[in-house]
Design a protein around this motif. Sequence first.
Motif, PDB file in Angstrom:
ATOM      1  N   ARG A  39      10.571   6.719   9.676  1.00 52.11           N
ATOM      2  CA  ARG A  39      10.880   8.436   9.067  1.00 52.11           C
ATOM      3  C   ARG A  39      11.655   9.572   8.886  1.00 52.11           C
ATOM      4  NH1 ARG A  39       5.146   9.162   6.897  1.00 52.11           N
ATOM      5  NH2 ARG A  39       3.750   6.649   8.708  1.00 52.11           N
ATOM      6  N   THR A  40      12.702   9.528  10.053  1.00 51.63           N
ATOM      7  CA  THR A  40      13.443  10.448  10.170  1.00 51.63           C
ATOM      8  C   THR A  40      14.489   9.575   9.250  1.00 51.63           C
ATOM      9  OG1 THR A  40      12.572  11.068  12.553  1.00 51.63           O
ATOM     10  CG2 THR A  40      14.805  11.414  11.922  1.00 51.63           C
ATOM     11  N   SER A  41      15.333   8.528   8.977  1.00 57.88           N
ATOM     12  CA  SER A  41      15.528   7.404   8.480  1.00 57.88           C
ATOM     13  C   SER A  41      15.417   7.983   6.962  1.00 57.88           C
ATOM     14  CB  SER A  41      16.036   6.108   8.806  1.00 57.88           C
ATOM     15  OG  SER A  41      16.334   6.389  10.472  1.00 57.88           O
ATOM     16  N   VAL A  42      14.626   7.872   6.914  1.00 58.32           N
ATOM     17  CA  VAL A  42      13.749   7.996   5.318  1.00 58.32           C
ATOM     18  C   VAL A  42      14.393   9.218   4.664  1.00 58.32           C
ATOM     19  CG1 VAL A  42      12.022   7.843   3.945  1.00 58.32           C
ATOM     20  CG2 VAL A  42      11.865   6.024   5.178  1.00 58.32           C
ATOM     21  N   ALA A  71      14.411   4.942  -4.415  1.00 54.44           N
ATOM     22  CA  ALA A  71      14.029   2.791  -3.631  1.00 54.44           C
ATOM     23  C   ALA A  71      13.049   3.747  -2.165  1.00 54.44           C
ATOM     24  CB  ALA A  71      14.958   2.641  -3.884  1.00 54.44           C
ATOM     25  N   THR A  72      14.581   4.861  -1.554  1.00 52.93           N
ATOM     26  CA  THR A  72      14.310   4.716  -0.014  1.00 52.93           C
ATOM     27  C   THR A  72      12.443   5.840   0.190  1.00 52.93           C
ATOM     28  OG1 THR A  72      15.641   4.968   0.093  1.00 52.93           O
ATOM     29  CG2 THR A  72      14.595   5.536   2.206  1.00 52.93           C
ATOM     30  N   LEU A  73      12.321   6.491  -0.174  1.00 54.07           N
ATOM     31  CA  LEU A  73      11.170   7.182  -0.464  1.00 54.07           C
ATOM     32  C   LEU A  73       9.845   6.289  -0.514  1.00 54.07           C
ATOM     33  CD1 LEU A  73       9.924  10.133  -0.242  1.00 54.07           C
ATOM     34  CD2 LEU A  73       9.878  10.590  -2.709  1.00 54.07           C
ATOM     35  N   LEU A  74       9.716   4.948  -1.443  1.00 53.06           N
ATOM     36  CA  LEU A  74       8.716   4.627  -1.428  1.00 53.06           C
ATOM     37  C   LEU A  74       8.230   4.283  -0.023  1.00 53.06           C
ATOM     38  CD1 LEU A  74       9.802   2.669  -4.807  1.00 53.06           C
ATOM     39  CD2 LEU A  74       7.994   4.540  -3.958  1.00 53.06           C
ATOM     40  N   LEU A  75       9.435   3.942   0.844  1.00 52.87           N
ATOM     41  CA  LEU A  75       9.621   3.363   1.847  1.00 52.87           C
ATOM     42  C   LEU A  75       8.770   3.851   2.536  1.00 52.87           C
ATOM     43  CD1 LEU A  75       9.543   1.269   4.183  1.00 52.87           C
ATOM     44  CD2 LEU A  75      12.249   2.228   4.920  1.00 52.87           C
ATOM     45  N   GLY A  76       8.584   5.574   2.565  1.00 52.35           N
ATOM     46  CA  GLY A  76       8.083   7.151   3.557  1.00 52.35           C
ATOM     47  C   GLY A  76       6.854   6.774   3.090  1.00 52.35           C
ATOM     48  N   VAL A 114       1.005   4.150   4.009  1.00 58.36           N
ATOM     49  CA  VAL A 114      -0.898   3.691   3.138  1.00 58.36           C
ATOM     50  C   VAL A 114      -0.585   2.283   4.186  1.00 58.36           C
ATOM     51  CG1 VAL A 114      -0.695   1.605   1.382  1.00 58.36           C
ATOM     52  CG2 VAL A 114      -0.118   3.905   0.589  1.00 58.36           C
ATOM     53  N   PHE A 115      -0.103   1.757   4.815  1.00 59.36           N
ATOM     54  CA  PHE A 115      -0.044   0.600   6.144  1.00 59.36           C
ATOM     55  C   PHE A 115      -0.387   1.265   7.245  1.00 59.36           C
ATOM     56  CE2 PHE A 115       1.224  -1.030   9.810  1.00 59.36           C
ATOM     57  CZ  PHE A 115       0.952  -2.292   9.028  1.00 59.36           C
ATOM     58  N   ARG A 116      -0.067   2.774   6.978  1.00 59.83           N
ATOM     59  CA  ARG A 116      -0.712   3.522   9.246  1.00 59.83           C
ATOM     60  C   ARG A 116      -2.439   3.390   8.667  1.00 59.83           C
ATOM     61  NH1 ARG A 116      -2.861   7.794  10.614  1.00 59.83           N
ATOM     62  NH2 ARG A 116      -2.037   8.978  12.218  1.00 59.83           N
ATOM     63  N   ILE A 117      -2.914   3.583   6.947  1.00 58.84           N
ATOM     64  CA  ILE A 117      -4.439   3.992   6.690  1.00 58.84           C
ATOM     65  C   ILE A 117      -5.075   2.492   7.158  1.00 58.84           C
ATOM     66  CG2 ILE A 117      -6.161   4.576   4.855  1.00 58.84           C
ATOM     67  CD1 ILE A 117      -4.046   6.419   3.977  1.00 58.84           C
ATOM     68  N   VAL A 118      -4.306   1.554   5.746  1.00 62.53           N
ATOM     69  CA  VAL A 118      -4.877  -0.048   6.245  1.00 62.53           C
ATOM     70  C   VAL A 118      -4.946  -0.661   7.868  1.00 62.53           C
ATOM     71  CG1 VAL A 118      -4.179  -2.386   5.585  1.00 62.53           C
ATOM     72  CG2 VAL A 118      -3.696  -0.161   4.206  1.00 62.53           C
ATOM     73  N   TYR A 119      -4.433  -0.373   8.401  1.00 55.71           N
ATOM     74  CA  TYR A 119      -3.603  -0.346  10.093  1.00 55.71           C
ATOM     75  C   TYR A 119      -4.897  -0.102  10.467  1.00 55.71           C
ATOM     76  CZ  TYR A 119      -2.168  -0.718  14.825  1.00 55.71           C
ATOM     77  OH  TYR A 119      -1.916  -1.143  16.214  1.00 55.71           O
ATOM     78  N   LEU A 120      -5.343   0.700  10.515  1.00 52.69           N
ATOM     79  CA  LEU A 120      -6.453   2.094  11.705  1.00 52.69           C
ATOM     80  C   LEU A 120      -7.663   1.034  11.183  1.00 52.69           C
ATOM     81  CD1 LEU A 120      -5.042   5.360  11.864  1.00 52.69           C
ATOM     82  CD2 LEU A 120      -4.643   3.479  13.113  1.00 52.69           C
ATOM     83  N   VAL A 167      20.464  -1.784  -9.253  1.00 54.24           N
ATOM     84  CA  VAL A 167      19.166  -2.444  -9.364  1.00 54.24           C
ATOM     85  C   VAL A 167      19.279  -3.475  -7.980  1.00 54.24           C
ATOM     86  CG1 VAL A 167      17.540  -3.423 -10.086  1.00 54.24           C
ATOM     87  CG2 VAL A 167      18.148  -2.328 -11.774  1.00 54.24           C
ATOM     88  N   LEU A 168      19.850  -4.160  -7.660  1.00 50.25           N
ATOM     89  CA  LEU A 168      19.977  -5.047  -6.512  1.00 50.25           C
ATOM     90  C   LEU A 168      20.211  -3.455  -5.242  1.00 50.25           C
ATOM     91  CD1 LEU A 168      21.782  -7.932  -7.110  1.00 50.25           C
ATOM     92  CD2 LEU A 168      19.508  -8.091  -6.589  1.00 50.25           C
ATOM     93  N   GLY A 169      20.812  -2.858  -5.544  1.00 49.83           N
ATOM     94  CA  GLY A 169      21.238  -2.350  -4.328  1.00 49.83           C
ATOM     95  C   GLY A 169      20.000  -1.213  -3.761  1.00 49.83           C
ATOM     96  N   CYS A 170      19.700  -1.046  -4.719  1.00 52.57           N
ATOM     97  CA  CYS A 170      17.725   0.057  -4.648  1.00 52.57           C
ATOM     98  C   CYS A 170      17.380  -0.882  -4.411  1.00 52.57           C
ATOM     99  CB  CYS A 170      17.858   1.248  -6.213  1.00 52.57           C
ATOM    100  SG  CYS A 170      18.685   1.942  -6.282  1.00 52.57           S
ATOM    101  N   VAL A 171      16.764  -1.828  -4.252  1.00 55.87           N
ATOM    102  CA  VAL A 171      15.932  -2.952  -4.181  1.00 55.87           C
ATOM    103  C   VAL A 171      15.530  -2.680  -2.455  1.00 55.87           C
ATOM    104  CG1 VAL A 171      15.112  -5.307  -4.123  1.00 55.87           C
ATOM    105  CG2 VAL A 171      15.406  -3.728  -5.900  1.00 55.87           C
ATOM    106  N   LEU A 172      17.412  -3.270  -1.894  1.00 54.26           N
ATOM    107  CA  LEU A 172      17.598  -3.634  -0.850  1.00 54.26           C
ATOM    108  C   LEU A 172      17.380  -2.440   0.100  1.00 54.26           C
ATOM    109  CD1 LEU A 172      20.743  -6.255  -0.706  1.00 54.26           C
ATOM    110  CD2 LEU A 172      18.167  -6.226  -0.052  1.00 54.26           C
ATOM    111  N   ALA A 173      17.759  -0.990  -0.455  1.00 56.78           N
ATOM    112  CA  ALA A 173      17.193   0.152   0.622  1.00 56.78           C
ATOM    113  C   ALA A 173      16.240   0.470   1.615  1.00 56.78           C
ATOM    114  CB  ALA A 173      17.397   1.140  -0.502  1.00 56.78           C
TER     115      ALA A 173
END
Length: 433
Positions: free
Chosen positions: A317-320, A277-282, A287-293, A50-56
């Motif tokens: 995004r490529t890394s994700v 967990a990494t997909l959640l970053l994508g 979501v942050f793009r919409i909020v930022y604009l 769980v810790l490893g996935c949270v840090l992903a």
Amino acid sequence: MADSGASGSGGPADAELAALKARIAALEAEGARRPTHHRVRSIVAVVLIVLGCVLAPPAVVAAWTADIVGDTDRYVDTVRPLARDRDVQNAAATRVTSAVMDHIDLAALLQDVAPTQRPLAQQALGRLGSSIEGAVSSFVHDKAQAVIASDAFERIWVDANRHIHDTVNKALTGSGGGAVKIEKNTVTVDLAPVVDQVKKRLVDSGMTIAKKIPTIHTDFTVLRSDDIGRVKTYFRLLQLAGVWLPVVAVLLVASGVLLATHRRRVLIVSALCFAFATLLLGVALTVFRIVYLDALPAGISQPAAGSVYDTLTRFLRTSVREIVALGVVVALTAWLTGPGRHATLVRRLWHSGIDAVRTTADHAGLRTGPVGPFVHRYRTWITWTLAGAAVLAYLLWPYPTGWVVVGLALALLFAQGVVDFLATRPRRKDSPA
């Protein structure tokens, strides 16, 4: 005598019985301790995974941050497409036009008019001042657009970003100055070289008054956020984490898998959880793009800001996608090599297809010769060597993508198919050909 014999034979029997009872008691005690031991190992394994996935997600961001800061070529490759982006070009041209028009005196244009025609020109300027100003502004905007759309602007953009990479680093970490700086929660780029190019084109087009325009340092907004102070703090933390945070995340998950009782099953679940967990970053980036604009002021071009955001986060995004693909490939590999009923069926179908191809080749007169028995004998070593080569290629790849992961997996699968095709048992001397 009979009693003596019975007593003599009963002594060893009682000793064996007592030893058997002691052994049973020891096994029962060990069995009682084993569930507790397995339970503790399972709990520790779950915590580590769980810790490893949270840090992903922060690990991926940390690796991207260290990459952008530490590699000038990587940073230039990141910002290069902005020079050709249509929305960014339009926003930059508008900003340059506004800066140039602030230094152009429409009345001074009458100096180029003949003295006898100046009264009429002054009357026309008084009646049509706004129209003339619009026409001049459109003329200047066309020249600015031509400069920004040319190869010269791309060279200016690339060379400037290459030389100010250190300044970008200082800007993102909140210190230093230069062409890229952070002031009042805004990241800006100085467009003075572009303004100089526009002035030259205006002079060449007959607007000699542009010679009097002084050097203009106009700022083009790249990013703006009221929380940019906190962003800089997070950036410094991620910069310190660098490449170590991804290593820690992977080691935590690997340790959890090694501690688990059912390692293959846990490996499958861990790989999928790490990918999720990494997909959640994508998803968070979208979501942050919409909020930022939505939070941008009215004076900033949203299409240009969106293009800048997409370009700066392109490699992130490529890394994700790469991590998601890697997690799915690892989970699929662990499942296919397992003892499950469906996995066994897939392997049987695979080997049946290989056997069918080999049989067809035999009928066609193709023989493997001594290669077949050699491959069959060292098949396990060859398989592990191929797997190690695929892992090494992934680790040594400069910037792997999701397609690189899929391509290496398919290449390994093809190589394994060739090994299975070549691996034939040596024929006995008395066996028919």
